[in-house]
Design an enzyme around this catalytic site. Structure first.
Site, mmCIF file in Angstrom:
data_model
loop_
_atom_site.group_PDB
_atom_site.id
_atom_site.type_symbol
_atom_site.label_atom_id
_atom_site.label_comp_id
_atom_site.label_asym_id
_atom_site.label_seq_id
_atom_site.Cartn_x
_atom_site.Cartn_y
_atom_site.Cartn_z
ATOM 1 N N CYS A 130 -17.040 -101.697 -2.791
ATOM 2 C CA CYS A 130 -18.689 -101.387 -2.782
ATOM 3 C C CYS A 130 -18.935 -100.020 -2.996
ATOM 4 C CB CYS A 130 -19.371 -101.935 -1.440
ATOM 5 S SG CYS A 130 -21.012 -101.411 -1.474
ATOM 6 N N CYS A 190 -21.279 -98.346 -0.335
ATOM 7 C CA CYS A 190 -20.848 -98.453 0.705
ATOM 8 C C CYS A 190 -20.043 -97.130 1.034
ATOM 9 C CB CYS A 190 -20.060 -99.546 1.117
ATOM 10 S SG CYS A 190 -20.620 -101.189 1.224
#
Length: 324
Positions: free
Chosen positions: A79, A82
């Site tokens: 991700c 993230c």
């Protein structure tokens, strides 16, 4: 996944989470037991950010949340947002120095926790306070918004559950303490003086630009942050017709734009508590995007007055009670 806010007023239903009243009692019992044993020892800075899995969730999150708010960062290696958000949260955990603990949960390895919290996409950030789980936000949110959310969280934890955080021993792990802030490039005296002169001349747009020029190099410059908030407020108010605004606010209590404009006029007129009270009431009456607009504007007005002002402290408490 595009960033989006999640309402802070909801409560996630987890089988392992007790009711709020039981959670508060548990927190109080834990603090009493800690006091009998001489208090909770200080933790090293490294203990402020922990990796959590399903096996350790009960002890690392639920039990720990009876002592300190636990912020949960749901993330994954693949991700990209993230990777933008996680370092910010880790740095803020160090900066807040024990007022919350950051628990990082890898969703690929902990699907059950992801399902229990109802995580729809990542990054997603929740909090657990005295066993009570709350959604905070989703996506790589701006740092200013994250700070505002964390400020509300730690205040609610203290006011509703008496959780004042944990002590941190910065000397326990050499090199683990937060890095000292870099010396700003500066000096900014000329830019700040130019901003003040623009304010005095009624050139609010010029003042805003001068303060922003300082913040480009020194984002945390307190004088520039305060000046920018004040210049933006004066610029907004200068475009308003007070009689029209007051009538609109009186005729439509649920009209967020009207209440925001009236609050700006209240603040500039020196009626600080009226401005804060108006927007707290607007937050209470509204939902969704309207509620977020009123809440964020109120947080912006807090910046104009200063976080240490007793009126701000009182209004933050009122806002927290409405939100939670």
């Amino acid at each position: 996944m595009q960033p989006r806010n999640m309402s802070m007023s909801g409560v996630v239903d987890l089988a392992a989470v007790k009711a709020a009243g039981e959670a508060k009692a548990k927190a109080e019992q834990a603090r009493a037991e800690s006091a009998r044993q001489g208090g909770t020892p200080a933790v090293p800075p490294s203990a402020l950010v922990i990796d959590v899995d399903e096996a350790g969730f009960e002890s690392d999150v639920l039990q720990r949340s009876t002592e300190v708010p636990v912020v949960i960062d749901f993330w994954a290696e693949w991700c990209q947002p993230c990777k933008q958000l996680s370092p910010v949260l880790e740095r803020l955990a160090a900066e807040y120095a024990g007022r919350f603990v950051l628990a990082k949960i890898d969703v690929d390895a902990n699907q059950m926790l992801m399902q229990q919290f109802g995580v729809q996409g990542i990054p997603a950030v929740f909090a657990v306070v005295a066993g009570q789980a709350l959604p905070l936000f989703q996506g790589a949110a701006p740092e200013a918004q994250i700070r505002q959310t964390l400020d509300q969280l730690v205040q609610v934890a203290e006011e509703r559950f008496g959780l004042t955080g944990i002590a941190v021993d910065a000397d326990a792990a050499p090199g683990a303490a937060p890095e000292a802030a870099a010396v700003p490039v500066g000096p900014y005296d000329a830019l700040l003086e130019a901003a003040v002169q623009a304010l005095d001349a009624g050139d609010f747009a010029g003042a805003v630009q001068a303060y922003r020029n300082v913040l480009v190099d020194d984002p945390e410059n307190p004088e520039a942050k305060l000046g920018l908030a004040q210049a933006e407020l004066l610029g907004r108010v200068g475009k308003l017709d007070p009689q029209v605004v007051r009538k609109a606010a009186a005729d439509a209590p649920a009209d967020v734009r009207a209440q925001i404009d009236a609050a700006d006029l209240d603040l500039v007129g020196g009626h600080v508590e009226d401005a804060f009270g108006r927007l707290v009431e607007t937050v209470r009456r509204t939902a969704g995007a309207d509620r977020d607009a009123a809440r964020l504007h109120l947080l912006g007005l807090f910046e104009v007055i200063g976080s240490d002002d007793p009126r701000v402290v009182k209004a933050r408490g009122a806002l927290a009670r409405v939100l939670f």
